[in-house]
Design a protein around this motif. Structure first.
Motif, PDB file in Angstrom:
ATOM      1  N   ILE A 235      40.178  30.490  38.968  1.00  0.00           N
ATOM      2  CA  ILE A 235      38.741  30.728  38.757  1.00  0.00           C
ATOM      3  C   ILE A 235      38.166  31.531  39.924  1.00  0.00           C
ATOM      4  N   VAL A 236      38.557  31.157  41.148  1.00  0.00           N
ATOM      5  CA  VAL A 236      38.096  31.884  42.337  1.00  0.00           C
ATOM      6  C   VAL A 236      38.572  33.336  42.295  1.00  0.00           C
ATOM      7  N   ALA A 237      39.813  33.558  41.833  1.00  0.00           N
ATOM      8  CA  ALA A 237      40.359  34.920  41.745  1.00  0.00           C
ATOM      9  C   ALA A 237      39.506  35.787  40.824  1.00  0.00           C
ATOM     10  N   LEU A 238      39.126  35.246  39.674  1.00  0.00           N
ATOM     11  CA  LEU A 238      38.320  36.011  38.724  1.00  0.00           C
ATOM     12  C   LEU A 238      36.934  36.321  39.296  1.00  0.00           C
ATOM     13  N   ILE A 239      36.333  35.339  39.959  1.00  0.00           N
ATOM     14  CA  ILE A 239      35.003  35.539  40.558  1.00  0.00           C
ATOM     15  C   ILE A 239      35.079  36.597  41.667  1.00  0.00           C
ATOM     16  N   ALA A 240      36.092  36.458  42.554  1.00  0.00           N
ATOM     17  CA  ALA A 240      36.257  37.409  43.661  1.00  0.00           C
ATOM     18  C   ALA A 240      36.496  38.819  43.130  1.00  0.00           C
TER      19      ALA A 240
ATOM     20  N   GLY B 196      50.239  47.027  40.015  1.00  0.00           N
ATOM     21  CA  GLY B 196      51.523  47.561  39.577  1.00  0.00           C
ATOM     22  C   GLY B 196      52.652  46.559  39.495  1.00  0.00           C
ATOM     23  N   LYS B 197      53.876  47.099  39.382  1.00  0.00           N
ATOM     24  CA  LYS B 197      55.065  46.262  39.238  1.00  0.00           C
ATOM     25  C   LYS B 197      55.310  45.416  40.491  1.00  0.00           C
ATOM     26  N   ALA B 198      55.050  46.009  41.650  1.00  0.00           N
ATOM     27  CA  ALA B 198      55.228  45.254  42.896  1.00  0.00           C
ATOM     28  C   ALA B 198      54.314  44.034  42.910  1.00  0.00           C
ATOM     29  N   GLY B 199      53.082  44.215  42.422  1.00  0.00           N
ATOM     30  CA  GLY B 199      52.137  43.102  42.344  1.00  0.00           C
ATOM     31  C   GLY B 199      52.623  41.998  41.409  1.00  0.00           C
ATOM     32  N   LEU B 200      53.232  42.395  40.295  1.00  0.00           N
ATOM     33  CA  LEU B 200      53.775  41.407  39.352  1.00  0.00           C
ATOM     34  C   LEU B 200      54.894  40.586  39.988  1.00  0.00           C
ATOM     35  N   VAL B 201      55.787  41.275  40.706  1.00  0.00           N
ATOM     36  CA  VAL B 201      56.903  40.575  41.348  1.00  0.00           C
ATOM     37  C   VAL B 201      56.386  39.627  42.430  1.00  0.00           C
ATOM     38  N   VAL B 202      55.454  40.126  43.255  1.00  0.00           N
ATOM     39  CA  VAL B 202      54.866  39.288  44.307  1.00  0.00           C
ATOM     40  C   VAL B 202      54.151  38.090  43.685  1.00  0.00           C
ATOM     41  N   GLY B 203      53.420  38.331  42.594  1.00  0.00           N
ATOM     42  CA  GLY B 203      52.722  37.244  41.910  1.00  0.00           C
ATOM     43  C   GLY B 203      53.680  36.208  41.360  1.00  0.00           C
TER      44      GLY B 203
ATOM     45  N   ILE C 260      42.788  27.163  49.722  1.00  0.00           N
ATOM     46  CA  ILE C 260      43.931  27.953  49.260  1.00  0.00           C
ATOM     47  C   ILE C 260      43.545  29.423  49.030  1.00  0.00           C
ATOM     48  N   PRO C 261      42.406  29.710  48.353  1.00  0.00           N
ATOM     49  CA  PRO C 261      42.027  31.126  48.222  1.00  0.00           C
ATOM     50  C   PRO C 261      41.864  31.825  49.566  1.00  0.00           C
ATOM     51  N   LEU C 262      41.214  31.162  50.523  1.00  0.00           N
ATOM     52  CA  LEU C 262      41.027  31.751  51.848  1.00  0.00           C
ATOM     53  C   LEU C 262      42.377  31.981  52.526  1.00  0.00           C
ATOM     54  N   ALA C 263      43.249  30.964  52.480  1.00  0.00           N
ATOM     55  CA  ALA C 263      44.546  31.064  53.149  1.00  0.00           C
ATOM     56  C   ALA C 263      45.397  32.181  52.559  1.00  0.00           C
TER      57      ALA C 263
ATOM     58  N   LEU D 117      46.216  34.564  44.155  1.00  0.00           N
ATOM     59  CA  LEU D 117      45.144  33.786  43.521  1.00  0.00           C
ATOM     60  C   LEU D 117      45.170  33.986  42.014  1.00  0.00           C
ATOM     61  N   ALA D 118      45.327  35.240  41.572  1.00  0.00           N
ATOM     62  CA  ALA D 118      45.321  35.539  40.138  1.00  0.00           C
ATOM     63  C   ALA D 118      46.511  34.918  39.422  1.00  0.00           C
TER      64      ALA D 118
END
Length: 301
Positions: free
Chosen positions: A54-59, A76-83, A223-226, A188-189
């Motif tokens: 929820i915080v991710a969507l708001i931010a 991108g793809k790098a973001g998907l892998v990291v996520g 957690i969002p801040l960290a 977060l997302a």
């Protein structure tokens, strides 16, 4: 010209230190807040992850509005892998917290920086210095003492999950650095993944958290801040340097747990943890001294 570049690099580095330092401090409150919630593992995972998503969507909405342009939630793809790595880490981390002592979890997580150094060496061709390699060898001894203690006390599964978390976090940090993209919102997302899984794995008795306000505070704020700070860090610092800020959790979390729950680590765990902490502090001081020497050195012609 070289002095101007050094000054810019120094400011860039200090900004990275401040951001990741704040992230490491916020992360040190994660386990105490999880323990304070007094809940069943899948219920805690679901509530914490839903709040973070929820915080991710708001931010994301606020940043798009302030910046006046579309910002990628997952670049991108790098973001998907990291996520994906951060998402799986949520599972392994929660399982470690519920299956071994807090001291064991945070001391083993201190190995994140060394995993990051190894991955940077293998994949980014950033060879660790001899001092880093020596530090790794010392840390293996410390982690060995902690894991051996976990074997004797029947907590091997929890210790193994903590080691898995360290490996996953190091992978996320390394890929973030290699991509050079802003990964601040990614962990977060992608909390939506453990959120869905946690809801699917709820016990037949339903949602079970005695004090949900602590879990919600953790998921909505700490957690969002960290993770925003720690995921932003690789834009300014090397992967091993970012990994070292997880040391703040290693040092502080057992202190918060001891103050709140009176949970005292075993002698062997304390010995292994002390070896880890002194090795990392010594390495950090050496890195800072080396960078200072480089900054004041006259430019080569």
């Amino acid at each position: 010209m070289s002095h101007a570049i050094n000054a810019t690099d120094g400011a860039h580095h200090r900004r990275g230190l401040a951001i990741t330092g704040l992230g490491g401090l916020a992360l040190s409150f994660d386990i105490p807040l999880l323990r304070s919630g007094d809940g069943e593992v899948w219920s805690v995972l679901a509530l914490r992850s839903v709040c973070t998503f929820i915080v991710a969507l708001i931010a994301w909405a606020v940043l798009n509005r302030l910046m006046g342009r579309k910002i990628a939630l997952i670049p991108g793809k790098a973001g998907l892998v990291v996520g994906l790595l951060y998402g799986v880490n949520s599972f392994t981390f929660l399982l470690s917290v519920f299956n071994t002592s807090t001291a064991n979890v945070v001391f083993i997580l201190a190995f994140t920086s060394m995993f990051a150094a190894l991955m940077s060496w293998i994949f980014l061709k950033e060879r660790p210095s001899n001092a880093t390699l020596i530090t790794m060898a010392i840390m293996v001894v410390g982690v060995g003492l902690i894991v051996h203690d976990g074997l004797e006390s029947g907590n091997f599964f929890g210790d193994a999950m903590a080691a898995s978390s360290a490996f996953l976090l190091a992978g996320a940090i390394t890929i973030s650095r290699a991509s050079g993209k802003d990964m601040g919102l990614v962990p977060l997302a992608t909390a939506i993944v453990p959120a869905i899984a946690g809801l699917a794995l709820l016990p037949v008795t339903g949602f079970a958290v005695a004090h949900p306000q602590w879990i919600m505070f953790d998921g909505l704020f700490m957690i969002p801040l960290a993770f925003f700070c720690l995921a932003t860090g690789p834009r300014y610092l090397t992967a091993p340097e970012v990994g070292m800020f997880y040391l703040l959790e290693t040092i502080l979390a057992p202190i918060w747990i001891w103050m709140i729950f009176m949970e005292v680590p075993t002698t062997q765990t304390l010995l292994g943890g002390a070896i880890l902490i002194f090795a990392l502090i010594g390495h950090s001081l050496w890195q800072m001294r080396r960078k200072s020497a480089q900054a004041i050195a006259p430019p080569m012609h």
